[in-house]
Design a protein around this motif. Structure first.
Motif, mmCIF file in Angstrom:
data_model
loop_
_atom_site.group_PDB
_atom_site.id
_atom_site.type_symbol
_atom_site.label_atom_id
_atom_site.label_comp_id
_atom_site.label_asym_id
_atom_site.label_seq_id
_atom_site.Cartn_x
_atom_site.Cartn_y
_atom_site.Cartn_z
ATOM 1 N N UNK A 68 -1.658 5.945 -0.670
ATOM 2 C CA UNK A 68 -1.181 5.614 -2.015
ATOM 3 C C UNK A 68 0.089 6.401 -2.335
ATOM 4 N N UNK A 69 0.055 7.716 -2.073
ATOM 5 C CA UNK A 69 1.219 8.563 -2.365
ATOM 6 C C UNK A 69 2.406 8.191 -1.480
ATOM 7 N N UNK A 95 -1.305 -4.648 -5.868
ATOM 8 C CA UNK A 95 -1.966 -3.325 -5.859
ATOM 9 C C UNK A 95 -3.487 -3.467 -5.907
ATOM 10 N N UNK A 96 -3.989 -4.490 -6.636
ATOM 11 C CA UNK A 96 -5.441 -4.715 -6.652
ATOM 12 C C UNK A 96 -5.948 -5.001 -5.243
ATOM 13 N N UNK A 98 -4.460 -4.464 -2.316
ATOM 14 C CA UNK A 98 -4.237 -3.293 -1.452
ATOM 15 C C UNK A 98 -5.424 -2.321 -1.619
ATOM 16 N N UNK A 99 -5.789 -2.036 -2.870
ATOM 17 C CA UNK A 99 -6.938 -1.151 -3.134
ATOM 18 C C UNK A 99 -8.227 -1.779 -2.597
ATOM 19 N N UNK A 102 -8.464 -1.199 1.128
ATOM 20 C CA UNK A 102 -8.775 0.186 1.503
ATOM 21 C C UNK A 102 -10.230 0.536 1.199
ATOM 22 N N UNK A 103 -10.740 0.087 0.045
ATOM 23 C CA UNK A 103 -12.138 0.374 -0.293
ATOM 24 C C UNK A 103 -13.080 -0.472 0.551
ATOM 25 N N UNK A 106 -13.525 0.670 4.153
ATOM 26 C CA UNK A 106 -13.961 2.048 4.379
ATOM 27 C C UNK A 106 -15.238 2.075 5.228
ATOM 28 N N UNK A 145 -13.436 -13.194 3.064
ATOM 29 C CA UNK A 145 -12.686 -13.068 1.807
ATOM 30 C C UNK A 145 -11.174 -13.131 2.072
#
Lengths: 224, 224
Positions: A68-69, A95-96, A98-99, A102-103, A106, A145
């Motif tokens: 993210x950073x 951004x939704x 992308x998040x 990543x989630x 995991x 998905x």
């Protein structure tokens, strides 16, 4: 000068490498694996882990840790190829997703990737077949998905390439190294992946090799 | 007009409410709990979950789902109080620690919060004491790390309030509702939390009440 601490098969490090390459930035890499983190990481910030980026130059010293950073820093500071759309609503959607990638991946990384890699790092155990089964099940749901998204829009978050695509490609490419993806079940995602895989930014990832494990036969094949 | 779909004790929704209030924005809320999601969410995007923000006005219609999309959208589009620093290196550090909070507290939320809440939603079971024990152990580790950060800098990511502080306060406040935080073990974090808790943006969170579970006695006390 940009230095990236990363481990070659870590999806987070792969996303950062794709992002740097899409921005046309040169960088040197320093290996820092999950089981043997590079000692420099401790100096970069409390609790810092790979991927970590260190940029030193006339503008001063920038340390950015984590996808993210790092990716937001590159998007804000580097001219050239945009990896987030310009429209606020489309930025929010990129951004939704992308998040979400990543989630959502995991658990896949924690099971499939960790089991396969730790097997040869420790050398003293078989992979846990129950974990592999669970990881494979989770992966199938995620692929379905993503397939529906690219079927609708062409790319993950709309008509253009964004960080959501690079994040998804980074995760899929690590799974694909071990042959864990049943591409025939997700034809639209396969077409999308073939397109991303052909980008020049992807070439270094396709050249990655682990000492002890060969990639699946089609891993680096652009016509898989 | 801004509408927020959220559930009052969800740390992600709490972060968004704090962010909106710090920016001085009015908004209406619509309840959408994890066990009974609002039907509108399906229309906002594939796989959308709370917190979700819908903004309609002369600038068009913006949908933002999830903390990363919503908070970055508000930071980019609203004048006034900055919640990310201006310096690129400090922005990177705030985003790293914001991400650390969200990832690091995921297990705490999945165990402590879910067990406590599902106990009264389903009414047919006791909380799983093994899960609560694991959640409490994870929470202690996270609190120690945050305590060290605020001891050094005053705030989580430096000398000023950022999204990393609001994210941490959102998570801690949900745990604190159930009295799960041993404040005497982390005195610097307690001082920091008292400061955040006194901000006007925090007042609506301190007024939240679940039907079936009262908050811990000191939950809304500014001199806890």
């Amino acid at each position: 000068m940009i230095r990236l601490y990363h481990w070659c098969l870590d999806p987070a490090g792969r996303l950062v490498r794709l992002c740097l390459a899409e921005k046309g930035l040169g960088f040197e890499t320093v290996e820092s694996s999950p089981w043997a983190p590079h000692p420099d990481l401790k100096l970069l910030g409390p609790g810092a882990v790979a991927p970590a980026l260190l940029q030193e130059g006339t503008g001063g010293r920038i340390v950015a840790v984590g996808t993210r950073a790092i990716c937001e820093f590159l998007e804000e500071s580097v001219e050239g190829e945009h990896l987030l759309p310009l429209h606020p609503g489309q930025r929010a959607e990129a951004r939704r997703l992308w998040a979400w990638v990543e989630q959502g991946f995991e658990e896949v990384t924690d099971t499939l990737l960790t089991e396969r890699v730790m097997q040869w790092v420790r050398r003293d155990r078989q992979p846990d077949s129950e974990k592999l089964r669970r990881g494979a099940h989770t992966l199938r749901g995620r692929l379905t998905f993503l397939n529906a998204l690219v079927e609708t829009h062409g790319f993950i978050a709309g008509r253009d390439l964004t960080l959501a695509d690079l994040a998804a490609a980074a995760h899929l490419s690590a799974c694909d190294y071990f042959g864990d993806i049943q591409w025939e079940a997700v034809p639209d995602l396969r077409t999308w992946y073939a397109r991303i895989k052909s980008r020049p930014s992807f070439r270094p990832l396709l050249a990655d090799r682990l000492d002890a494990v060969r990639p699946s036969p089609h891993y680096a094949d652009l016509d898989f």
